[in-house]
Design a protein around this motif. Structure first.
Motif, PDB file in Angstrom:
ATOM      1  N   ILE A 159      -3.363  -0.674  -5.562  1.00 29.22           N
ATOM      2  CA  ILE A 159      -2.043  -0.866  -6.354  1.00 29.22           C
ATOM      3  C   ILE A 159      -1.809  -2.334  -5.869  1.00 29.22           C
ATOM      4  O   ILE A 159      -1.287  -2.913  -4.823  1.00 29.22           O
ATOM      5  CB  ILE A 159      -0.906  -0.059  -6.248  1.00 29.22           C
ATOM      6  N   SER A 160      -1.650  -3.366  -6.759  1.00 34.46           N
ATOM      7  CA  SER A 160      -1.172  -4.755  -6.639  1.00 34.46           C
ATOM      8  C   SER A 160       0.055  -4.902  -7.289  1.00 34.46           C
ATOM      9  O   SER A 160       0.298  -4.831  -8.395  1.00 34.46           O
ATOM     10  CB  SER A 160      -2.118  -5.897  -7.085  1.00 34.46           C
ATOM     11  N   LEU A 161       1.274  -5.427  -6.388  1.00 34.82           N
ATOM     12  CA  LEU A 161       2.494  -5.554  -6.981  1.00 34.82           C
ATOM     13  C   LEU A 161       2.857  -7.075  -6.940  1.00 34.82           C
ATOM     14  O   LEU A 161       2.489  -7.970  -5.910  1.00 34.82           O
ATOM     15  CB  LEU A 161       3.395  -4.972  -6.039  1.00 34.82           C
ATOM     16  N   LEU A 162       3.264  -7.835  -8.150  1.00 41.21           N
ATOM     17  CA  LEU A 162       3.861  -8.802  -8.285  1.00 41.21           C
ATOM     18  C   LEU A 162       4.881  -9.333  -7.450  1.00 41.21           C
ATOM     19  O   LEU A 162       6.165  -8.629  -7.585  1.00 41.21           O
ATOM     20  CB  LEU A 162       4.106  -9.067  -9.736  1.00 41.21           C
ATOM     21  N   GLN A 163       4.982 -10.259  -6.730  1.00 44.23           N
ATOM     22  CA  GLN A 163       5.936 -10.559  -5.889  1.00 44.23           C
ATOM     23  C   GLN A 163       6.851 -11.658  -6.312  1.00 44.23           C
ATOM     24  O   GLN A 163       6.537 -12.410  -7.409  1.00 44.23           O
ATOM     25  CB  GLN A 163       5.498 -11.121  -4.508  1.00 44.23           C
ATOM     26  N   LYS A 164       8.251 -11.987  -5.926  1.00 41.74           N
ATOM     27  CA  LYS A 164       8.808 -13.210  -6.460  1.00 41.74           C
ATOM     28  C   LYS A 164       8.128 -14.468  -6.518  1.00 41.74           C
ATOM     29  O   LYS A 164       8.601 -15.220  -7.454  1.00 41.74           O
ATOM     30  CB  LYS A 164      10.238 -13.373  -5.699  1.00 41.74           C
ATOM     31  N   ASP A 165       7.212 -14.862  -5.453  1.00 44.40           N
ATOM     32  CA  ASP A 165       6.613 -16.050  -5.698  1.00 44.40           C
ATOM     33  C   ASP A 165       5.562 -16.138  -6.616  1.00 44.40           C
ATOM     34  O   ASP A 165       4.608 -17.201  -6.746  1.00 44.40           O
ATOM     35  CB  ASP A 165       5.990 -16.403  -4.248  1.00 44.40           C
ATOM     36  N   GLY A 166       5.355 -15.117  -7.469  1.00 49.46           N
ATOM     37  CA  GLY A 166       4.269 -15.045  -8.377  1.00 49.46           C
ATOM     38  C   GLY A 166       2.784 -14.704  -8.253  1.00 49.46           C
ATOM     39  O   GLY A 166       1.901 -14.669  -9.047  1.00 49.46           O
ATOM     40  N   THR A 167       2.729 -14.227  -6.812  1.00 48.11           N
ATOM     41  CA  THR A 167       1.267 -13.710  -6.287  1.00 48.11           C
ATOM     42  C   THR A 167       1.474 -12.145  -6.088  1.00 48.11           C
ATOM     43  O   THR A 167       2.590 -11.606  -5.927  1.00 48.11           O
ATOM     44  CB  THR A 167       1.101 -14.419  -5.283  1.00 48.11           C
ATOM     45  N   TYR A 168       0.217 -11.625  -6.233  1.00 42.47           N
ATOM     46  CA  TYR A 168       0.194 -10.082  -5.928  1.00 42.47           C
ATOM     47  C   TYR A 168       0.096  -9.848  -4.263  1.00 42.47           C
ATOM     48  O   TYR A 168      -0.635 -10.498  -3.715  1.00 42.47           O
ATOM     49  CB  TYR A 168      -1.227  -9.584  -6.406  1.00 42.47           C
ATOM     50  N   GLN A 169       0.668  -8.653  -4.106  1.00 40.48           N
ATOM     51  CA  GLN A 169       0.587  -8.223  -2.693  1.00 40.48           C
ATOM     52  C   GLN A 169       0.286  -6.763  -2.895  1.00 40.48           C
ATOM     53  O   GLN A 169       0.868  -6.038  -3.691  1.00 40.48           O
ATOM     54  CB  GLN A 169       1.737  -8.469  -1.914  1.00 40.48           C
ATOM     55  N   GLN A 170      -0.826  -6.235  -2.239  1.00 40.82           N
ATOM     56  CA  GLN A 170      -1.185  -4.895  -2.117  1.00 40.82           C
ATOM     57  C   GLN A 170      -0.044  -3.822  -1.652  1.00 40.82           C
ATOM     58  O   GLN A 170       0.419  -4.286  -0.638  1.00 40.82           O
ATOM     59  CB  GLN A 170      -2.633  -4.713  -1.448  1.00 40.82           C
ATOM     60  N   GLY A 171       0.059  -2.771  -2.224  1.00 46.23           N
ATOM     61  CA  GLY A 171       1.350  -2.005  -1.704  1.00 46.23           C
ATOM     62  C   GLY A 171       0.853  -0.495  -1.772  1.00 46.23           C
ATOM     63  O   GLY A 171      -0.177  -0.144  -2.301  1.00 46.23           O
ATOM     64  N   ASP A 172       1.600   0.402  -0.843  1.00 46.64           N
ATOM     65  CA  ASP A 172       1.093   1.700  -0.657  1.00 46.64           C
ATOM     66  C   ASP A 172       1.479   2.623  -2.075  1.00 46.64           C
ATOM     67  O   ASP A 172       1.132   3.595  -2.240  1.00 46.64           O
ATOM     68  CB  ASP A 172       1.598   2.182   0.628  1.00 46.64           C
ATOM     69  N   ARG A 173       2.798   2.050  -2.448  1.00 47.05           N
ATOM     70  CA  ARG A 173       3.185   2.788  -3.626  1.00 47.05           C
ATOM     71  C   ARG A 173       3.487   1.894  -4.728  1.00 47.05           C
ATOM     72  O   ARG A 173       3.634   0.688  -4.890  1.00 47.05           O
ATOM     73  CB  ARG A 173       4.606   3.353  -3.085  1.00 47.05           C
ATOM     74  N   SER A 174       3.469   2.623  -5.718  1.00 45.68           N
ATOM     75  CA  SER A 174       3.894   2.005  -7.223  1.00 45.68           C
ATOM     76  C   SER A 174       5.346   1.739  -7.259  1.00 45.68           C
ATOM     77  O   SER A 174       5.909   2.598  -6.956  1.00 45.68           O
ATOM     78  CB  SER A 174       3.369   2.986  -8.236  1.00 45.68           C
TER      79      SER A 174
END
Length: 216
Positions: A159-174
């Motif tokens: 699961i990749s989550l969009l961050q405030k800087d516009g990049t994805y960060q992998q997360g453990d939870r949706s």
């Protein structure tokens, strides 16, 4: 370019890349290929990718989509699933067709629309890709502003989550389903479906969702 595209047969599980494709050519190719086809399209700043999923990838797409729909139904959240709709943004010179996608928070904004343009319409809240090894795809979804990208590859859900800087960060939870350990549970239910069958698996998953909800 259109002549070349029409002559190419992409075997299941394979992809073909074209370089230096203009936006005008990209849109012409989409028009020429039409919407009813087995191949998926990805376009990133002049590079066009055409890939054709394997039958087992289609099965994974359907089952994971079913699980997402159960989650949304049990949470009583309105949603709209648009399948492999082509999402594109001419300003970003990017476009892609996910294996499936869901409008959830932005469902009301696209309800009833037959065509979407991400220069004016919001992107889907969740995109799903199955067994994709292309490194360009996350960058495209990033550029289009898709909040969550789920990638299922070799039995693992990422699961990749969009961050405030516009990049994805992998997360453990949706962020859509924060109460549920989906990276652990979804692969388990997909494996269960191979032996127990689709219906029994979906009923078991729905019962698990209800159990989790009653624990909060």
């Amino acid at each position: 370019m259109l002549l070349e595209i029409n002559r190419i047969t992409v075997p299941p599980g394979q992809r073909v890349l074209f370089k230096d494709v203009s936006w005008k050519e990209f849109e012409a190719i989409l028009e020429d290929l039409g919407e009813h086809r087995g191949a998926r399209i990805a376009y990133d700043n002049g590079t066009l990718e055409i890939r054709k999923p394997l039958p087992e990838q289609e099965t994974g797409k359907v089952l994971i989509s079913n699980l997402v729909e159960i989650l949304l139904e049990e949470l009583d959240i309105e949603f709209w699933s648009l399948g492999s709709t082509t999402f594109k943004n001419q300003i970003m010179t990017q476009g892609i067709e996910p294996d499936n996608c869901f409008y959830i928070q932005n469902e009301a904004a696209v309800r009833g629309k037959n065509r979407l343009d991400l220069t004016v319409d919001p992107p889907p809240d969740l995109a799903l890709e199955i067994d994709v090894t292309s490194r360009t795809h996350p960058r495209i979804y990033q550029g289009l502003g898709v909040p969550e990208l789920w990638q299922f590859d070799k039995g693992t859900l990422t699961i990749s989550l969009l961050q405030k800087d516009g990049t994805y960060q992998q997360g453990d939870r949706s962020q859509i389903f924060p109460k549920f350990p989906l990276t652990e549970v979804i692969p388990q239910y997909l494996n269960q479906a191979k032996t127990a069958g689709r219906n029994k698996t979906m009923k078991a998953f729905r019962a698990w969702v209800r159990e989790v909800l009653t624990s909060f």
